[in-house]
Design an enzyme around this catalytic site. Structure first.
Site, PDB file in Angstrom:
ATOM      1  CG  ASP A 165      -1.748   1.258   1.330  1.00 46.37           C
ATOM      2  OD1 ASP A 165      -2.906   1.202   0.872  1.00 46.37           O
ATOM      3  OD2 ASP A 165      -1.266   2.287   1.848  1.00 46.37           O
TER       4      ASP A 165
ATOM      5  CE1 TYR B  61       0.666   7.976   2.576  1.00 46.41           C
ATOM      6  CE2 TYR B  61       1.121   5.705   1.932  1.00 46.41           C
ATOM      7  CZ  TYR B  61       0.335   6.636   2.598  1.00 46.41           C
ATOM      8  OH  TYR B  61      -0.773   6.201   3.273  1.00 46.41           O
TER       9      TYR B  61
ATOM     10  CE  LYS C  10      -3.760   4.850   1.083  1.00 45.07           C
ATOM     11  NZ  LYS C  10      -2.323   4.519   0.985  1.00 45.07           N
TER      12      LYS C  10
ATOM     13  CG  HIS D   3      -4.496   9.884   0.689  1.00 46.61           C
ATOM     14  ND1 HIS D   3      -3.177   9.822   0.332  1.00 46.61           N
ATOM     15  CD2 HIS D   3      -4.527   9.529   1.989  1.00 46.61           C
ATOM     16  CE1 HIS D   3      -2.447   9.457   1.376  1.00 46.61           C
ATOM     17  NE2 HIS D   3      -3.249   9.275   2.390  1.00 46.61           N
TER      18      HIS D   3
END
Length: 294
Positions: free
Chosen positions: A46, A51, A76, A109
């Site tokens: 994931d 990120y 996401k 997200h």
């Protein structure tokens, strides 16, 4: 897929019940962590555009040598890319970063209740990607029952997954009941309660689930670590958990939870640690103006 137990999503796609999360994994350590996890038997990874380590996740997938079809990959869409066309462009960027030609799961997200038009348009773009076969399932993250209802009133596809803060200090009973009614799988971020340690200002800041006597006692009884007990608690509840680590022995430890079980009494005792207080952002307060940049 590996021998990891699977959860069936509402469109028939199967997703492993335990995976590796890479939130706050430094890019320079992410590829090795993903490679290690896949070699240890993980089959769910994931990540997210926010990120900033999608490329490294893709590198780890290649390094591992595990067949692409055996790995369930999630990323996401961030709020700054909400909107129909912008969401489709952001998806293409994420797919290129990962080096893949399809995704297993694509999530919004965050909710954006203050900006309903781009929020809705982004989900409709995800529906288009699903219809075109570019993703196998779509869903959301950090949505409350009310926010799920708001989004579903304006869209067609019931989310397959809602990824939310969930750990023994915040067990999300009401949300899980709503998910059960709607056929949505509950996926836990910060499943070990780490957010209470790295966000000291949070309502549960300074506390550690892994130091709670009921968890420590169960760990001693089964010859396990407290982290393994908490991850097993998630599994007993039928949840999907995505613990994060870049440390090889902890990555292996977190996955070694399929050969023991907690009793109903032990599960209930861990449930009783619930404070009803979230440590992460309050979903109803999220919007493009306050939370939209990454």
């Amino acid at each position: 897929m590996s021998s990891t137990p699977l959860l069936k999503l509402n469109n028939g796609v199967e997703m492993p019940t335990l995976g590796l999360g890479v939130y706050q994994s430094p890019p320079e350590e992410t590829a090795a962590a993903v490679d290690t996890a896949l070699r240890d038997g993980y089959r769910l990874i994931d990540t997210a555009a926010a990120y900033r380590n999608e490329k490294e996740v893709g590198e780890g997938l290649v390094r591992s040598g595990v067949d692409r079809g055996d790995v369930f990959v999630t990323t996401k869409l961030w709020l700054s890319d909400y909107g129909y066309d912008s969401a489709l462009r952001a998806f293409d960027t994420s797919l290129a970063n990962l080096g893949l030609d399809y995704l297993d799961l694509y999530l919004l997200h965050q909710p954006a209740p203050a900006d309903p038009d781009p929020w809705t348009a982004a989900y409709r773009a995800a529906e288009k990607l699903l219809a075109d076969g570019r993703v196998r399932a779509i869903g959301v993250s950090n949505h409350t029952p009310g926010l799920l209802s708001d989004l579903m009133e304006r869209t067609e596809v019931v989310p397959a997954v809602n990824q939310v803060e969930l750990h023994p200090y915040f067990i999300q009973g009401e949300l899980r009941e709503a998910h059960a009614r709607l056929g949505i799988v509950t996926q836990a971020w910060s499943p070990l309660g780490g957010i209470t340690r790295y966000w000291p200002h949070a309502p549960n800041g300074g506390r550690s689930v892994l130091e709670e006597p009921v968890v420590v006692e169960a760990a001693a009884k089964y010859g396990r670590t407290p982290a393994q007990v908490v991850l097993r608690w998630h599994i007993e509840h039928g949840l999907c958990a995505i613990p994060k680590s870049v440390t090889p022995h902890r990555i292996a430890e977190n996955f070694d939870v399929f050969d023991f079980a907690l009793t109903p009494g032990e599960v209930a005792a861990i449930d009783a640690l619930d404070t009803g207080l979230r440590s992460g952002p309050v979903p109803d307060n999220i919007g493009l103006d306050t939370f939209g940049r990454r």
